[in-house]
Design a protein around this motif. Structure first.
Motif, PDB file in Angstrom:
ATOM      1  N   GLY A 138     -12.472  50.817 -33.561  1.00 55.24           N
ATOM      2  CA  GLY A 138     -11.445  51.377 -32.691  1.00 55.24           C
ATOM      3  C   GLY A 138     -10.321  50.439 -32.310  1.00 55.24           C
ATOM      4  O   GLY A 138      -9.626  50.687 -31.322  1.00 55.24           O
ATOM      5  N   GLU A 139     -10.118  49.398 -33.070  1.00 53.74           N
ATOM      6  CA  GLU A 139      -9.023  48.469 -32.771  1.00 53.74           C
ATOM      7  C   GLU A 139      -7.696  49.144 -33.129  1.00 53.74           C
ATOM      8  O   GLU A 139      -7.424  49.421 -34.286  1.00 53.74           O
ATOM      9  CB  GLU A 139      -9.200  47.161 -33.547  1.00 53.74           C
ATOM     10  CG  GLU A 139     -10.427  46.383 -33.120  1.00 53.74           C
ATOM     11  CD  GLU A 139     -10.573  45.070 -33.874  1.00 53.74           C
ATOM     12  OE1 GLU A 139      -9.541  44.488 -34.285  1.00 53.74           O
ATOM     13  OE2 GLU A 139     -11.731  44.642 -34.048  1.00 53.74           O
ATOM     14  N   ARG A 140      -6.888  49.417 -32.123  1.00 53.87           N
ATOM     15  CA  ARG A 140      -5.637  50.161 -32.318  1.00 53.87           C
ATOM     16  C   ARG A 140      -4.669  49.442 -33.254  1.00 53.87           C
ATOM     17  O   ARG A 140      -3.933  50.087 -33.988  1.00 53.87           O
ATOM     18  CB  ARG A 140      -4.946  50.417 -30.969  1.00 53.87           C
ATOM     19  CG  ARG A 140      -5.802  51.195 -29.991  1.00 53.87           C
ATOM     20  CD  ARG A 140      -6.066  52.603 -30.422  1.00 53.87           C
ATOM     21  NE  ARG A 140      -4.937  53.456 -30.092  1.00 53.87           N
ATOM     22  CZ  ARG A 140      -4.747  54.653 -30.615  1.00 53.87           C
ATOM     23  NH1 ARG A 140      -5.597  55.135 -31.456  1.00 53.87           N
ATOM     24  NH2 ARG A 140      -3.712  55.373 -30.274  1.00 53.87           N
ATOM     25  N   ASP A 141      -4.655  48.115 -33.240  1.00 56.57           N
ATOM     26  CA  ASP A 141      -3.713  47.396 -34.096  1.00 56.57           C
ATOM     27  C   ASP A 141      -4.219  47.271 -35.539  1.00 56.57           C
ATOM     28  O   ASP A 141      -3.591  46.629 -36.368  1.00 56.57           O
ATOM     29  CB  ASP A 141      -3.374  46.030 -33.513  1.00 56.57           C
ATOM     30  CG  ASP A 141      -4.559  45.076 -33.474  1.00 56.57           C
ATOM     31  OD1 ASP A 141      -5.719  45.539 -33.563  1.00 56.57           O
ATOM     32  OD2 ASP A 141      -4.319  43.857 -33.341  1.00 56.57           O
ATOM     33  N   ALA A 142      -5.339  47.929 -35.861  1.00 56.23           N
ATOM     34  CA  ALA A 142      -5.841  47.928 -37.233  1.00 56.23           C
ATOM     35  C   ALA A 142      -5.096  48.939 -38.098  1.00 56.23           C
ATOM     36  O   ALA A 142      -5.141  48.870 -39.319  1.00 56.23           O
ATOM     37  CB  ALA A 142      -7.338  48.232 -37.249  1.00 56.23           C
ATOM     38  N   MET A 143      -4.414  49.874 -37.466  1.00 58.97           N
ATOM     39  CA  MET A 143      -3.737  50.950 -38.191  1.00 58.97           C
ATOM     40  C   MET A 143      -2.310  50.541 -38.582  1.00 58.97           C
ATOM     41  O   MET A 143      -1.679  49.737 -37.904  1.00 58.97           O
ATOM     42  CB  MET A 143      -3.666  52.203 -37.328  1.00 58.97           C
ATOM     43  CG  MET A 143      -4.984  52.634 -36.750  1.00 58.97           C
ATOM     44  SD  MET A 143      -6.037  53.358 -37.997  1.00 58.97           S
ATOM     45  CE  MET A 143      -7.018  54.436 -36.986  1.00 58.97           C
ATOM     46  N   PHE A 144      -1.839  51.126 -39.667  1.00 58.36           N
ATOM     47  CA  PHE A 144      -0.477  50.903 -40.142  1.00 58.36           C
ATOM     48  C   PHE A 144       0.344  52.156 -39.861  1.00 58.36           C
ATOM     49  O   PHE A 144      -0.030  53.253 -40.308  1.00 58.36           O
ATOM     50  CB  PHE A 144      -0.464  50.657 -41.653  1.00 58.36           C
ATOM     51  CG  PHE A 144      -1.247  49.456 -42.096  1.00 58.36           C
ATOM     52  CD1 PHE A 144      -0.690  48.193 -42.053  1.00 58.36           C
ATOM     53  CD2 PHE A 144      -2.550  49.593 -42.570  1.00 58.36           C
ATOM     54  CE1 PHE A 144      -1.403  47.078 -42.470  1.00 58.36           C
ATOM     55  CE2 PHE A 144      -3.272  48.505 -42.990  1.00 58.36           C
ATOM     56  CZ  PHE A 144      -2.708  47.235 -42.944  1.00 58.36           C
ATOM     57  N   GLY A 145       1.446  52.016 -39.173  1.00 58.23           N
ATOM     58  CA  GLY A 145       2.287  53.173 -38.884  1.00 58.23           C
ATOM     59  C   GLY A 145       2.717  53.906 -40.143  1.00 58.23           C
ATOM     60  O   GLY A 145       2.740  55.138 -40.183  1.00 58.23           O
ATOM     61  N   GLU A 146       3.023  53.161 -41.191  1.00 58.37           N
ATOM     62  CA  GLU A 146       3.487  53.751 -42.442  1.00 58.37           C
ATOM     63  C   GLU A 146       2.397  54.581 -43.122  1.00 58.37           C
ATOM     64  O   GLU A 146       2.678  55.487 -43.894  1.00 58.37           O
ATOM     65  CB  GLU A 146       3.964  52.659 -43.407  1.00 58.37           C
ATOM     66  CG  GLU A 146       5.105  51.812 -42.887  1.00 58.37           C
ATOM     67  CD  GLU A 146       4.636  50.603 -42.056  1.00 58.37           C
ATOM     68  OE1 GLU A 146       3.458  50.557 -41.644  1.00 58.37           O
ATOM     69  OE2 GLU A 146       5.469  49.730 -41.799  1.00 58.37           O
ATOM     70  N   ALA A 147       1.146  54.258 -42.846  1.00 60.16           N
ATOM     71  CA  ALA A 147       0.032  54.928 -43.526  1.00 60.16           C
ATOM     72  C   ALA A 147      -0.133  56.376 -43.084  1.00 60.16           C
ATOM     73  O   ALA A 147      -0.686  57.189 -43.829  1.00 60.16           O
ATOM     74  CB  ALA A 147      -1.267  54.166 -43.290  1.00 60.16           C
TER      75      ALA A 147
END
Length: 170
Positions: A71-80
């Motif tokens: 659940g680490e929010r900064d693990a996601m890529f906005g572009e993805a």
């Protein structure tokens, strides 16, 4: 940590599932030319695919996977968020796992039984690809079952002037 498998297929009965074992960023780029439909891909798979596209190694993908699962929010890529056409879990009115859908729809349900945090012996890679193949077949069956929900998403997207990949809340 040593294995990255992507399985996909063209929609339709009799179309084969294509397993990709440790695909390169170029192979992922070619895959992304299709209108991808997945199950819970918006919150997981799309970010993993995007990371491989960006050149992440298998070990880096494993670490990213752990961060996403934790659940680490900064693990996601906005572009993805925009690489897939849509996410079945997102537009489905009934929120449940793919495995629960398999049971409900009486389609083949398969468990792998391998620890996800340990390397997979190379002689078992095809077995893992078979597990992923089953998930692709189940995903297509769930998509076919949820055509009413899909039509509703298409109508909402058209009324809002947005993509079918936009969330229902959006």
């Amino acid at each position: 940590p040593n294995l990255f498998i992507v399985c996909w297929k063209i929609r339709g009965e009799g179309k084969p599932v294509v397993p990709m074992i440790n695909p390169t960023p170029t192979e992922i780029e070619e895959l992304l030319r299709f209108r991808l439909i997945g199950f819970n891909n918006k919150r997981y798979d799309d970010h993993i695919l995007y990371a491989r596209l960006m050149g992440y190694t298998n070990k880096q993908l494993y670490n990213l996977s752990q961060r996403i699962i934790n659940g680490e929010r900064d693990a996601m890529f906005g572009e993805a968020y925009s690489i897939a056409y849509t996410d079945i879990y997102d537009f489905s009115a009934k929120k449940q796992s793919l495995k629960k859908w398999e049971i409900e729809l009486n389609i083949h349900h398969q468990e792998l039984g391998l620890p996800w945090d340990e390397p997979v012996p190379e002689e078992r890679w095809e077995e893992v690809a078979g597990y992923c193949t089953n998930d692709v077949i189940a995903t297509e069956a769930v998509f076919d079952h949820l055509q009413g929900d899909w039509k509703a998403r298409q109508i909402l997207a058209e009324l809002a002037g947005m993509s079918v990949n936009a969330s229902t809340n959006s």
